[in-house]
Design an enzyme around this catalytic site. Structure first.
Site, PDB file in Angstrom:
ATOM      1  N   PHE A 132       0.307   8.526  -0.151  1.00  0.00           N
ATOM      2  CA  PHE A 132       0.612   7.358  -0.923  1.00  0.00           C
ATOM      3  C   PHE A 132      -0.035   7.456  -2.189  1.00  0.00           C
ATOM      4  O   PHE A 132      -1.195   7.526  -2.373  1.00  0.00           O
ATOM      5  CB  PHE A 132       0.095   6.134  -0.004  1.00  0.00           C
ATOM      6  N   ASP A 202      -6.390   6.500   6.475  1.00  0.00           N
ATOM      7  CA  ASP A 202      -5.667   5.251   6.039  1.00  0.00           C
ATOM      8  C   ASP A 202      -4.840   4.783   7.119  1.00  0.00           C
ATOM      9  O   ASP A 202      -3.547   5.727   7.165  1.00  0.00           O
ATOM     10  CB  ASP A 202      -4.951   5.764   4.793  1.00  0.00           C
ATOM     11  N   TYR A 227      -0.857  -6.661   4.880  1.00  0.00           N
ATOM     12  CA  TYR A 227       0.417  -7.358   4.568  1.00  0.00           C
ATOM     13  C   TYR A 227       1.467  -6.697   5.289  1.00  0.00           C
ATOM     14  O   TYR A 227       2.844  -6.980   4.972  1.00  0.00           O
ATOM     15  CB  TYR A 227       0.574  -7.442   2.843  1.00  0.00           C
ATOM     16  N   LYS A 228       1.212  -5.487   5.759  1.00  0.00           N
ATOM     17  CA  LYS A 228       2.402  -4.779   6.382  1.00  0.00           C
ATOM     18  C   LYS A 228       2.658  -5.257   7.948  1.00  0.00           C
ATOM     19  O   LYS A 228       3.058  -6.259   7.857  1.00  0.00           O
ATOM     20  CB  LYS A 228       2.315  -3.303   6.113  1.00  0.00           C
ATOM     21  N   ARG A 375      14.555   3.811   3.063  1.00  0.00           N
ATOM     22  CA  ARG A 375      13.356   3.687   4.127  1.00  0.00           C
ATOM     23  C   ARG A 375      13.720   2.289   4.863  1.00  0.00           C
ATOM     24  O   ARG A 375      13.883   1.169   4.423  1.00  0.00           O
ATOM     25  CB  ARG A 375      12.034   3.294   3.461  1.00  0.00           C
TER      26      ARG A 375
HETATM   27  C1  PLP Z   1       0.407  -0.013   1.511  1.00  0.00           C
HETATM   28  C2  PLP Z   1      -0.455   1.087   1.343  1.00  0.00           C
HETATM   29  C3  PLP Z   1      -1.617   1.004   0.421  1.00  0.00           C
HETATM   30  C4  PLP Z   1      -1.710  -0.217  -0.602  1.00  0.00           C
HETATM   31  O1  PLP Z   1      -2.469  -0.304  -1.030  1.00  0.00           O
HETATM   32  P1  PLP Z   1      -3.023  -1.736  -1.799  1.00  0.00           P
HETATM   33  O2  PLP Z   1      -4.528  -1.686  -2.375  1.00  0.00           O
HETATM   34  O3  PLP Z   1      -2.805  -2.896  -1.208  1.00  0.00           O
HETATM   35  O4  PLP Z   1      -1.789  -1.816  -3.162  1.00  0.00           O
HETATM   36  C5  PLP Z   1      -2.623   2.085   0.316  1.00  0.00           C
HETATM   37  N1  PLP Z   1      -2.342   2.915   1.110  1.00  0.00           N
HETATM   38  C6  PLP Z   1      -1.305   3.176   1.810  1.00  0.00           C
HETATM   39  C7  PLP Z   1      -1.105   4.627   2.549  1.00  0.00           C
HETATM   40  C8  PLP Z   1      -0.357   2.358   1.959  1.00  0.00           C
HETATM   41  O5  PLP Z   1       0.807   2.604   2.786  1.00  0.00           O
END
Ligand code: PLP
Length: 416
Positions: A132, A202, A227-228, A375
């Site tokens: 990511f 992560d 938030y996911k 997705r």
């Molecule tokens: C959604 C996600 C993030 C989100 O990071 P934010 O700091 O909330 O923008 C980070 N890493 C991964 C792997 C994600 O899927």
């Protein structure tokens, strides 16, 4: 339940039958869902009814009427820890090993920097390409900020061979945000630890959907998104995990007053709080925390194994139907076998962006990740097996009839 790749649901009736015996079916009523089929719970979870009520209370009573007294009267000060205790059983952690704070990006920085400091004489961080973006960017920023530190971005197949006595930290996203493939947490953790490295996982696309067992894997450090699949709302606070055995030696580089041993003594010198609290930084984002805390009540007592089984079966129904009826323009980007696949399924298509837009026009909401990935997230809390079936049918139809081939579906928005 064991899900194998040749498992197929060959009719909508069979999907309906699965819904009738689904142990998680009642969770759907906990949400306030828009019409259609929402396949983006892996990116922004929908609003639980309890959260709408909690936000009303938080605004009208806690903020509006009680104001500063709410820190104690409504226990605002406890929110980061309370959320941590709620998330812990979903990820195989002990209650005192998890806290809510900041964003995923910031928590990655805090824990990676802490890990570097715990590993004197080692200066390499390893991660993987296609991780990511924020994960790689934060690590690049940290490496630039700490002279001598080097980030190596290696294909997963090369990682185990590259672990040597110079490696301080391995940072991997457990479930890949695009493909949905998840790593073998236990094996990679052991491989890194055998060479003296720490591992940071992560869990953004794993928490609340997969049966994650951090302590069962002897994990060191982890972070994840609120938030996911945890449904904490847009920009919700994130969480972090530090294994109990590391808590005394791990120090946050962002030594804010909420991580102090006694924040309300107002002394000049920093002294870290004893446990996980030292990884708080500034004043908690109370409104966001109120929303996340309320949303997590939906998952109270839910077995992560049930979430994983259902998410994988939903994905399997969808992908097998699409593979059975779709044409060669569709490329499966996710593992076909459920045992390495998380909650979402991706297909590549040259017109992927327009296809996703055409589906959204039908209230079937997935998303697009450049350059070509469509997705589809299969959140097990609020989706039904018939939704997976219907979504596959809609995707097939949009492609077969070229419904997507219209100018309004081809204009790219800033957020895809
Ligand atoms: C959604 C996600 C993030 C989100 O990071 P934010 O700091 O909330 O923008 C980070 N890493 C991964 C792997 C994600 O899927």
């Amino acid at each position: 339940m064991t899900i194998v790749s040749d498992f197929t649901v060959t009719s909508r009736t069979e999907a309906e039958a699965l819904d009738r015996t689904d142990p998680l079916a009642a969770l759907r009523d906990a949400f306030d869902l828009p019409p259609g089929i929402y396949l983006d719970g892996n990116s922004l979870g929908p609003l639980p009814r309890a959260t709408r009520e909690a936000m009303r209370h938080a605004v009208d009573v806690e903020w509006g009427a009680d104001l500063i007294r709410s820190w104690t009267r409504h226990d605002w000060v406890e929110l980061p820890r309370r959320i941590g205790r709620r998330i812990a059983p979903l990820i195989g952690a002990a209650p005192h090993e998890v806290v809510a704070a900041d964003s995923t990006s910031v928590n990655l920085f805090k824990l990676s920097a802490a890990a570097l400091r715990m590993q004197p004489g080692r200066n390499i961080i390893i991660s993987e390409p296609g991780n990511f973006p924020t994960d790689l960017y934060i690590l690049q920023g940290l490496a630039a900020f700490t002279p001598g530190t080097e980030l190596r971005v290696l294909d997963p197949a090369q990682i185990e061979g590259a672990l040597d006595e110079d490696v301080a930290l391995l940072v991997l996203t457990h479930t890949h945000y695009k493909s949905g493939r998840f790593h073998d947490m236990e094996r990679l953790t052991r491989a890194a630890q055998d060479r003296g490295a720490l591992v940071l996982w992560d869990l953004s696309h794993s928490a609340g959907v997969l049966d994650v067992d951090l302590n069962g894997c002897n994990a060191d450090l982890a972070i994840g998104c609120g938030y996911k699949y945890l449904n904490g709302g847009p920009g919700a606070p994130a969480f972090l995990f530090v294994a109990e055995r590391h808590q005394a030696a791990a120090h946050s580089p962002l030594a804010g007053w909420f991580g102090h041993a006694a924040p309300f003594q107002f002394v000049d010198d920093y002294a870290p709080a004893a446990g996980i609290d030292r990884f708080q930084c500034g004043t908690p984002q109370v409104l966001g925390m109120r929303a996340l805390d309320a949303s997590l009540t939906v998952l109270d007592g839910v077995r992560p194994r049930d979430l994983q089984d259902k998410a994988q079966l939903l994905g399997q129904i969808f992908l097998e139907r699409v593979l059975a009826k779709g044409d060669a323009s569709l490329r499966l980007l996710s593992p076909r076998e459920a045992h390495t696949r998380g909650g979402h399924v991706s297909f590549g298509h040259d017109d992927g962006y327009a296809i996703v837009q055409a589906l959204i026009a039908r209230d079937i909401v997935g998303d697009f990740r450049a350059p070509d990935a469509m997705r589809f997230g299969f959140a097990p809390t609020f989706l039904r097996y018939v939704d997976a079936w219907d979504a596959a049918e809609a995707l097939l139809e949009v492609i077969a009839t070229c419904e997507y081939d219209q100018p309004q579906f081809r204009t790219r928005a800033a957020v895809t």
